[in-house]
Enzyme design. Structure first.
Site, mmCIF file in Angstrom:
data_model
loop_
_atom_site.group_PDB
_atom_site.id
_atom_site.type_symbol
_atom_site.label_atom_id
_atom_site.label_comp_id
_atom_site.label_asym_id
_atom_site.label_seq_id
_atom_site.Cartn_x
_atom_site.Cartn_y
_atom_site.Cartn_z
ATOM 1 C CB SER A 65 1.805 -5.926 1.440
ATOM 2 O OG SER A 65 2.389 -5.107 2.424
ATOM 3 C CB SER A 121 6.556 -3.914 3.216
ATOM 4 O OG SER A 121 5.814 -3.672 4.384
ATOM 5 C CE LYS A 131 6.134 0.321 5.989
ATOM 6 N NZ LYS A 131 6.259 -0.595 4.852
ATOM 7 C CB SER A 178 9.645 -1.639 2.833
ATOM 8 O OG SER A 178 9.027 -0.893 3.858
#
Length: 303
Positions: free
Chosen positions: A108, A110, A165, A268
């Site tokens: 994805s 994010s 992240k 996100s």
């Protein structure tokens, strides 16, 4: 952004395969092979005795079958042969991905513009300490995550899922996100405007900035259409450490935990929504793109 390693809990699958093939290899090497050798020796002795008797009686004997008899008896059963062949390969893969490097795929957006959909990345498993596979229990301390690191971890709400992240807050930090700008321990991070970024997947342009996160410069995206406040944060553990308002939020990071955010700030789901990442959830530090089948120019290291 979430993403799965190949075949889900691949570490457990590899562990089971390593143990099972290892047991077969060990039994064959130290038990079964010796039994086959003893059986072959006995059969050859009987064969030689029979031939000697026939020769003494003046009967011509066929010596060529001796090697065939030995080869047939010493031949490993297929299940033993395959297990023995695969064991060193499986054991090596298990060791490499458990203690050194593990591959993941980004599904994805994010972490745009740092990581693209389809990037195949490598994660350093020992940067933050040596951990037991499967249990993910740290047994040797090495380094701690630093602000700016791109880190893979077990999603706190579902540890069977791996997330990636950027580390924004370390234990003890006060993280404030106000009007889409970060303040760490009262110090506002610096931002430099860059050319707008085209998200080719959604055919949309986003504001792009270079963010200096306490010495680590990296790019982030902002969507001017999205508000600064956090919509519907979850009721996560130690939520009392955070306050939310119309301009953003403020959180104090608990001891032994980390605050994570995606570089695609308005697209996100991260610590703003589901809370802090405990140290025991850490998988490793992402550091290299080793392939992107849609764009081989993506190969290389990243910040």
């Amino acid at each position: 952004m979430s993403f799965q390693s190949i075949l889900g809990n691949f570490a457990l699958i590899l562990f089971v395969l390593t143990i099972s093939t290892g047991i077969v290899w060990f039994l064959d090497t130290f038990v079964l092979a010796k039994r086959r050798r003893a059986a072959a020796d006995a059969a050859l002795a009987a064969y030689d005795a029979r031939n000697a008797k026939l020769s003494a009686e003046g009967i011509k004997v066929e010596e060529s079958k001796r090697h065939e008899i030995e080869e047939n008896i010493l031949r490993q059963p297929l299940w033993v042969e395959y297990s023995g062949s695969f064991f060193p390969v499986i054991a090596m893969v298990f060791f490499l991905r458990s203690f050194l490097y593990e591959p993941f795929k980004i599904p994805s957006s994010s972490m745009l513009p740092t990581l693209f959909v389809g990037d195949l990345i490598l994660v350093n498993k020992f940067t933050y300490g040596i951990r037991l596979p499967i249990l993910n229990k740290k047994v040797i301390e090495i380094n701690n995550p630093q602000r700016g690191d791109v880190m893979v971890f077990k999603y706190p709400e579902d540890p069977s899922v791996d997330y990636i992240k950027r580390v924004v807050g370390v234990p003890g930090d006060k993280v404030v996100y106000k009007n889409k700008k970060l303040l760490i321990n009262g110090n506002e991070m610096t931002y430099q405007a860059m050319p707008e970024f085209l998200d080719e997947e959604h055919l949309s342009y986003f504001k792009q900035y270079s963010e200096n996160l306490t010495g680590v410069s990296h790019r982030i995206l902002n969507d001017e259409q999205s508000p600064a406040f956090v919509r519907d944060p979850h009721n996560f553990p130690k939520r009392e450490n955070c306050t939310y308002n119309i301009d953003g939020f403020s959180c104090v990071v608990p001891e032994g935990e980390y605050f994570m955010m995606g570089d695609n700030r308005d697209n996100s789901l991260d610590s703003r929504y589901w809370g802090f990442v405990p140290d025991q959830n850490i998988v490793g530090k992402a550091f290299f793109i080793w392939m992107n089948l849609g764009n081989i120019k993506r190969i290389g290291s990243f910040q």
